[in-house]
Each structure stands twice: as structure tokens, then as C-alpha cells.
Scaffold this motif. Structure first.
Motif, short mmCIF file in Angstrom:
data_model
loop_
_atom_site.label_atom_id
_atom_site.label_comp_id
_atom_site.label_asym_id
_atom_site.label_seq_id
_atom_site.Cartn_x
_atom_site.Cartn_y
_atom_site.Cartn_z
N ASN A 134 0.83 -1.12 0.04
CA ASN A 134 0.11 0.00 -0.08
C ASN A 134 0.96 1.30 0.03
N GLU A 135 1.25 1.77 -1.09
CA GLU A 135 2.06 2.84 -1.27
C GLU A 135 1.62 4.22 -0.54
N ALA A 136 0.35 4.30 -0.65
CA ALA A 136 -0.51 5.57 0.02
C ALA A 136 -0.13 5.48 1.56
N GLN A 137 -0.30 4.38 2.30
CA GLN A 137 -0.21 4.00 3.59
C GLN A 137 1.27 4.54 3.78
N LYS A 138 2.12 3.82 3.14
CA LYS A 138 3.61 4.10 3.20
C LYS A 138 4.01 5.68 3.37
N THR A 139 3.40 6.32 2.43
CA THR A 139 3.61 7.81 2.29
C THR A 139 3.04 8.35 3.59
N LEU A 140 1.97 8.21 3.98
CA LEU A 140 1.62 8.62 5.19
C LEU A 140 2.47 8.11 6.42
N LEU A 141 2.84 7.16 6.67
CA LEU A 141 3.66 6.54 7.52
C LEU A 141 4.93 7.61 7.56
N GLU A 142 5.47 7.51 6.45
CA GLU A 142 6.77 8.37 6.35
C GLU A 142 6.42 9.82 6.83
N ASN A 143 5.45 10.38 6.43
CA ASN A 143 5.11 11.77 7.01
C ASN A 143 5.27 11.93 8.50
N ALA A 144 4.66 10.77 9.05
CA ALA A 144 4.55 10.88 10.71
C ALA A 144 5.79 10.65 11.16
N LEU A 145 6.49 9.68 10.48
CA LEU A 145 8.05 9.21 11.05
C LEU A 145 8.82 10.64 10.78
N GLY A 146 8.50 11.21 9.78
CA GLY A 146 9.35 12.57 9.66
C GLY A 146 9.20 13.52 10.73
N VAL A 147 8.15 13.57 11.29
CA VAL A 147 7.97 14.57 12.42
C VAL A 147 8.75 14.07 13.76
N VAL A 148 8.81 12.57 13.98
CA VAL A 148 9.64 12.09 15.11
C VAL A 148 11.07 12.19 14.80
N GLN A 149 11.35 12.11 13.59
CA GLN A 149 12.95 12.12 13.49
C GLN A 149 13.50 13.65 13.53
N LYS A 150 12.76 14.71 13.56
CA LYS A 150 12.99 16.00 13.58
C LYS A 150 13.15 16.43 15.09
N MET A 151 12.60 15.47 16.04
CA MET A 151 12.75 15.87 17.49
C MET A 151 14.19 15.47 17.76
N PRO A 152 14.71 16.25 19.04
CA PRO A 152 15.99 16.12 19.53
C PRO A 152 15.99 14.69 20.21
N SER A 153 16.94 14.22 20.24
CA SER A 153 17.35 12.85 20.68
C SER A 153 17.98 13.13 22.34
N VAL A 154 18.78 14.17 22.49
CA VAL A 154 19.05 14.64 23.86
C VAL A 154 18.78 16.13 24.00
N ALA A 155 18.86 16.18 25.32
CA ALA A 155 18.27 17.60 25.91
C ALA A 155 19.30 18.93 25.49
#
Length: 678
Positions: free
Chosen positions: A328-349
Motif C-alpha cells: 500500500n504505497e499511500a499508507q507508506k507515504t502517510l507513515l513516512e510523513n509521521a515518522l518524519g515528525v519524530v525524526q526531527k525531534m531532538p534525541s538529547v536535551a
């Protein structure tokens, strides 16, 4: 993970707004045409923002009239239950919904609170005694909305009902559900107000689970939560309708202040405001991140902790999720959108840019987009019964008004509180406990409100009637004129005031006779029935076990039948056997004493010096882990009250929902901040 239920990501024969196949729509919302989905209004406009009407939908019209509002924004726990929802709701969730429902009388709430876990509430009460919502009245047009209402769904809703709204089976005039696939634009007061919404509780270990949802909405057994695909689709929708001239409002049920992922998502959506509920305080709050975080490192730490909690879950289910959406390519795109938000979050303070920008060379901490850090404003609302927020929009400027019933501090004076008008010799007139309002009616702020556990009893409204002296009565006491010798200090906020408000001007009401008899020393249900002659046995409605010992409650249809049955009992069954003699069955009228387990709030060292801070006698819904603690098992992050780290808490089968926002003793009471000492 032991035999997990397969994730509900595969294509199904339902109209799927995101990731649909065949003839379904493309993910996200289509770009708006000039007048599509847009409401235009000239002149000053008032937008009423409220939370948690909990099925009391008549109050929407009353609150709109009271606030002179042209539109209503609602942040969840709207009451999306229909006539079939009671059969699907879990007992634990039903107990929570009933405890805080404005549609149920207090005696029913007390009875439900005392029902032991092993007994079913649905067996004890008939469906007409447990009205969950007035939504059926909207559906059959017995009730109509006076102004447009824009709402997301909350943590306590029926997923089947929301799916019927999505499919078009249910339609209500002027009711607009904003979600990840549908935004709304209000062109009012010289401002283009774009509403973006995300409903449900945010629970880390449920982000990849649809529960009983047949479309892309997630929920089951009377509760609902957010999935990662919904977040991805919301980003897709927001990008499709982006217009830099618009002012964006992010409407959620969970609070971005508590959920780092929601905080990051609101920044990614380029929101100017966020409006949320879920904390259930008596005051609304207004803040931005700059005002509540002493440093950027402190803010990064909050986001880093949320990212770590999410990563634990994602690494556990990653392979399973990837295989489920491989075709399901459409759901892959949506999942990547959401994971992109998390990846931008800092890992350390102490490093990284919380807003996803590049890290400057030679600067390990990174450069932060301080315009969002300082300018994105967040509003967290009190429940509709206790307060509201108004956005007053005119000439391109958004002003705010915030009203709240607030806390009652009259107890600190050590005297009986004086109602307005009493100083002039005009005491309040006697009125019902609800302050002259019909049951379920909305609050008139500054007047009396029905209390809930752990809440202070409010003051009653004033009606001017001449009288020689002020009165101070309670539901348990006869009206009397207080004297300096007899006046006891009023209780503190959230204390026994909820059970016995000493400042209430309400006269004593007649105690309703019970239509049930309490039978002690009877071994079983049949032994209870055998105590009654045939004429009374035929009138018995039900016999229930009560408590741990040989106690039962025999219920008749009317009080008269119960009284007649008691009168026909032999004298030895109406008195307790003397010590040393064999115990015989004893019958008397059943009295449901209710629960007196209220919390107490003592600030500083005033009031009772032996108790400081908020002493909770039972977890409120803000303490019950609404999408936060107490759900998962394993290596939890105890400092932030999170559960579900690692493998705990995924689909465990059709048992009662572990996500029910019912009060939970596993969540630290520290979830609710105590007042600081002066």
C-alpha cells in the motif's frame, strides 16, 4: 510479543480516506475551491471554545446564547454514542463515563460507584436508566444546533458512531467533525481561520493499532485513540490546503503541553494556536513554550523523552508494520510523513533543533526557530461545566475572554460564606442543588454548579427576598440561622464540600423511601426468596448479592410493595438476634449511603495543618491516565508516568480495553500539580 493480533492496515472493503485502493479518494484533503468548505462572515465574530460536554448536547445552544457566540469549537468527549453504543462499551469505561456524566442523577452515580468489579453495571440498570448522550435527539431532529459546531472526538467515544458520520449514514445539520482528512476554514472578522483537528487519546503503544475500527479511525469498547497514520494524513491535509494568509488553529483532545509528539506536530503544522482539553481543571490555561520552559534545553528534554518513548514502541513493531503496508504505497507515504515528525525531534536535551532546522557549525546545541517557540500560543480548556474560552475576532485581531467557575476559597475565612446580597439583609432564596437549572443544563458562570468527586461545592445563585437574617443550610441539615458559637469553618476545596456544602442555601429535601429490602444472614438468593410468602415472592423484581458476606438486596417494583412485604415478615426477622443466640435472617429497608470518598485540598499550612497539598481520595479523570500512564507493562519511564515501553500493552485480544480513561490507581497522583506553598 505473544501472538499479537494483526494490525488493521491492510486494504478492506470500506471507504478509506487514507491509503484507500480501487475507487477510494486519494490520501488527505483536496485543495479547496473558492467557496468549498469555507464560511464567510463579516463584522465582529465570537467563537466559543469548550471541552467535554459529555453528551449534554442541549448545553451547546445554552452556552452559545450565554456567550453570544457565532461558532463553537469543541475539543472532544462530545458524546458520540447512539442507542446501540451501550452494548459495545466495556464496564470499566462505562463506570468512568457514568461517574462524570451530566445526564445521570447523583443517586445513580453513587450506586454505580459502589458496584463491585465482578458485577455488571448493564445488568443492574436498564438502558433507559443509563443515557450516554443526547446525540440520538440530534439525529432524529428532536434537537437542533443554533450555531455551527466544529469538534474532534475525544477519548470516550464510540468508533462505530464516528464511522457512520464518515460514511454519511449519520448527518446532523451544523455539526462538523474536523479530523485528519477534513479541515474547515472560517473567514470571519478579517481573519481566515483554518481549523485542523486530531481526536482521541495519544497512547504510545496504541499508535499502530486500529482496535475495532473498520476504517482508519481507531477505537473499541467505548474508547478512541490516535494512530500514527492519522498524524501522517493530517500533515498531508495541512500541506494540501496551506495558505500563508491563513491563521491556523490545531484542535486536539490530548494536550500538546503533556504530549511531546503533539507539541512537535503542532509546530510542523505551522499552527498559530493550539486548543486542547484532557487535563480537566477548573480553570483554563493559556501559555506558550517560552513562558513555561526556563531554557531551550529544558524544552528539548521534553521532546527527547517523548521521542525515546515512541522509539521503544516503533523498534518493537517495525517489521510487522512494514510487512502490513508493503503493498500500500499511500499508507507508506502517510507513515513516512509521521515518522518524519519524530525524526526531527531532538534525541538529547542539550543538542539539536527542536523545530527541525539545521544545526549550525560549531554549535552543538543548534539554532532554534524562536519565532515558533515564542509565538505559538496554547489554550487548555476547563470542562464545559466549569469554564470556557471565547475568541473575539474583529478587524484582523483575535482577542480572548476566559471564564471559569473557579475554586471556592470561602473556607479560609473560618466563617460561613456570605452570599452576594446577604450583606444588605437579603438572603438567597431556596433553590434546588443545581442552582435552579434543569438537570443537564449548562452552567451560568458565577452561579452554582453540580460538583464531581474531588471538586469544591460552588456557591448558589441569589434571588432577592426580604428576610430578617441570612441562612446557611446543607442538604443534611434543617434551615437555621447560624450563630458565632455554632458556625463551623467551611471545608477546603475538593473536600467534604462535595458531599455536604455548608454554605449551600438549599433546604433539606425529603428522603426518598427505598423500594428494596436489605436481607442479612441469608445463605443464597433462593434462601432470600423463601423468606417471603407467595404473594410477595411474585412481586420480587430481582435479588442481588451485596458485599462479601451473606447479605442480599431484594428489589420490588414500588415502595408500597416493599413496605407491605416487610410488614408481613415475622417479628424475629425485623430485629437483630441477641449475642450468643443463632443468627436469623434480618430484613430492613435498603439504604444506599453513597460514597463519601472525596479528596481534600489544603493550601500552605492553612486549614488542617496535618494535610498539605491535594489529598486525592480517588483518581479523577486527569489522574486516570488519559493516554498517559498506567497502560503498558515492562520498562516504563517512571519519571514521566508513561507505560507501555517495550512489548507491553499491544493487542491482547477482545478483553476490556486497557485504554479506558477510567480512574486508575496505577497513575501517580502527581499528574495533577498541587498548589505551591506560600
Amino acid at each position: 510479543m505473544a501472538s499479537p493480533r494483526p494490525h488493521n492496515f491492510a486494504p478492506q472493503g470500506y471507504p478509506l480516506p487514507n491509503g484507500a485502493v480501487a475507487a477510494g479518494p486519494v490520501p488527505g484533503a483536496a485543495p479547496l475551491l473558492p467557496n468549498n468548505g469555507r464560511i464567510i462572515q463579516n463584522g465582529a465574530t465570537r467563537v466559543l471554545c469548550i471541552a467535554d460536554v459529555r453528551g449534554n448536547l442541549k448545553s451547546l445552544n445554552e452556552l452559545a446564547k450565554q456567550a453570544r457566540a457565532d461558532h463553537i469549537i469543541h475539543t472532544g468527549d462530545f458524546g458520540f454514542y447512539d442507542d446501540t453504543s451501550l452494548d459495545r462499551i466495556a464496564d470499566k469505561t462505562l463506570k468512568h463515563v457514568a461517574q462524570y456524566s451530566p445526564l445521570l442523577p447523583e443517586n445513580v452515580k453513587r450506586t454505580i460507584a459502589q458496584i463491585p468489579p465482578q458485577q455488571s453495571i448493564k445488568q443492574r440498570f436498564s438502558p433507559d436508566q443509563l443515557p450516554l448522550s443526547e446525540l440520538p435527539m440530534l439525529l432524529d431532529k428532536r434537537l437542533t444546533l443554533d450555531v455551527p459546531v466544529y469538534t474532534v472526538w475525544g477519548a470516550c467515544e464510540d468508533v462505530r458512531v464516528l464511522e457512520k458520520f464518515r460514511s454519511g449514514e449519520y448527518k446532523v445539520d451544523k455539526l462538523h467533525i474536523i479530523d485528519e482528512a477534513n479541515s474547515r476554514l472560517l473567514d470571519v472578522g478579517g481573519v481566515k481561520l483554518r481549523l485542523l483537528g486530531l481526536g482521541g487519546a495519544v497512547v504510545m503503544h496504541k499508535l499502530f493499532d486500529n482496535g475495532e475500527g473498520k476504517t482508519t479511525i481507531a477505537g473499541g469498547q467505548g474508547t478512541m485513540w490516535t494512530t500514527l497514520l492519522q498524524m501522517g494524513e493530517l500533515l498531508d491535509t495541512a500541506n494540501r490546503v496551506y495558505d500563508p494568509s491563513e491563521t491556523r488553529i490545531f484542535v486536539t483532545h490530548a494536550s500538546p503541553a503533556r504530549e511531546g509528539m503533539l507539541n512537535q506536530l503542532s509546530v510542523t503544522l505551522k499552527s498559530d494556536f493550539s486548543i486542547s482539553a484532557g487535563l480537566h481543571f477548573r480553570y483554563g490555561s493559556s501559555y506558550n513554550e517560552f513562558s513555561v520552559n526556563p531554557t531551550l534545553d529544558h524544552y528539548r528534554g521534553k521532546l527527547a523523552a517523548s521521542k525515546a518513548s515512541f522509539t521503544d514502541v516503533w523498534e518493537t513493531v517495525r517489521n510487522e508494520v512494514d510487512s502490513a503496508i508493503a503493498s500500500n504505497e499511500a499508507q507508506k507515504t502517510l507513515l513516512e510523513n509521521a515518522l518524519g515528525v519524530v525524526q526531527k525531534m531532538p534525541s538529547v536535551a542539550n543538542g539539536g533543533n527542536p523545530f527541525g532546522g539545521p544545526v549550525a557549525a560549531g554549535n552543538a546545541a543548534g539554532q532554534v526557530d524562536e519565532s515558533a517557540f515564542k509565538n505559538m500560543w496554547n489554550f487548555n480548556l476547563a470542562d464545559a461545566a466549569f469554564g470556557y474560552l471565547i475568541l473575539d475576532i474583529e478587524g484582523g485581531r483575535i482577542a480572548t475572554e476566559m471564564r471559569a467557575q473557579g475554586f471556592n476559597f470561602a473556607h479560609r475565612s473560618g466563617k460561613a460564606p456570605v452570599q452576594p446580597g446577604v450583606a444588605a439583609g437579603i438572603p438567597p432564596a431556596a433553590s434546588p442543588v443545581t442552582g435552579g437549572r434543569a438537570p443537564g443544563a449548562p452552567p451560568q458562570f458565577g452561579q452554582a454548579q453540580p460538583t464531581r468527586p474531588g471538586a469544591a461545592a460552588p456557591q448558589q445563585p441569589v434571588k432577592t427576598q426580604p428576610s430578617p437574617a441570612p441562612q446557611s443550610t446543607s442538604p443534611q441539615d434543617q434551615p437555621s440561622v447560624p450563630s458565632a458559637e455554632k458556625t463551623a469553618p467551611a471545608e477546603a476545596n475538593g473536600s467534604a464540600q462535595a458531599e455536604k456544602p455548608s454554605e449551600s442555601p438549599v433546604p433539606k429535601t425529603e428522603k426518598k423511601q427505598s423500594n428494596a429490602l436489605f436481607v442479612s444472614n441469608a445463605e443464597n438468593e433462593q434462601a432470600v426468596r423463601d423468606l417471603f410468602p407467595e404473594e410477595d415472592k411474585a412481586k420480587l423484581v430481582k435479588v442481588e448479592k451485596w458485599g462479601k458476606y451473606n447479605n442480599h438486596v431484594a428489589t420490588f417494583s414500588t415502595v408500597e410493595e416493599a413496605k407491605a412485604a416487610l410488614d408481613r415478615q415475622p417479628p424475629e426477622h425485623k430485629k437483630v438476634a441477641p449475642p450468643g443466640q443463632p443468627r436469623k435472617p434480618n430484613l430492613k429497608f435498603f439504604e444506599d449511603r453513597g460514597s463519601r470518598n472525596a479528596g481534600t485540598w489544603q493550601g500552605s499550612n492553612r486549614g488542617n495543618p496535618s494535610q498539605r497539598g491535594y489529598q486525592s481520595g480517588g483518581a479523577s479523570d486527569s489522574e486516570g491516565g488519559r493516554g498517559r500512564g498506567g497502560y503498558g507493562r515492562g520498562r516504563g519511564r517512571g519519571d514521566r508516568g508513561r507505560g507501555g515501553r517495550g512489548r507491553g500493552g499491544f493487542n491482547k485480544g477482545p478483553g476490556p480495553s486497557t485504554d479506558s480513561p477510567a480512574p486508575s490507581t496505577s497513575t501517580p497522583s502527581g499528574d495533577k500539580p498541587a498548589p505551591t506553598e506560600s
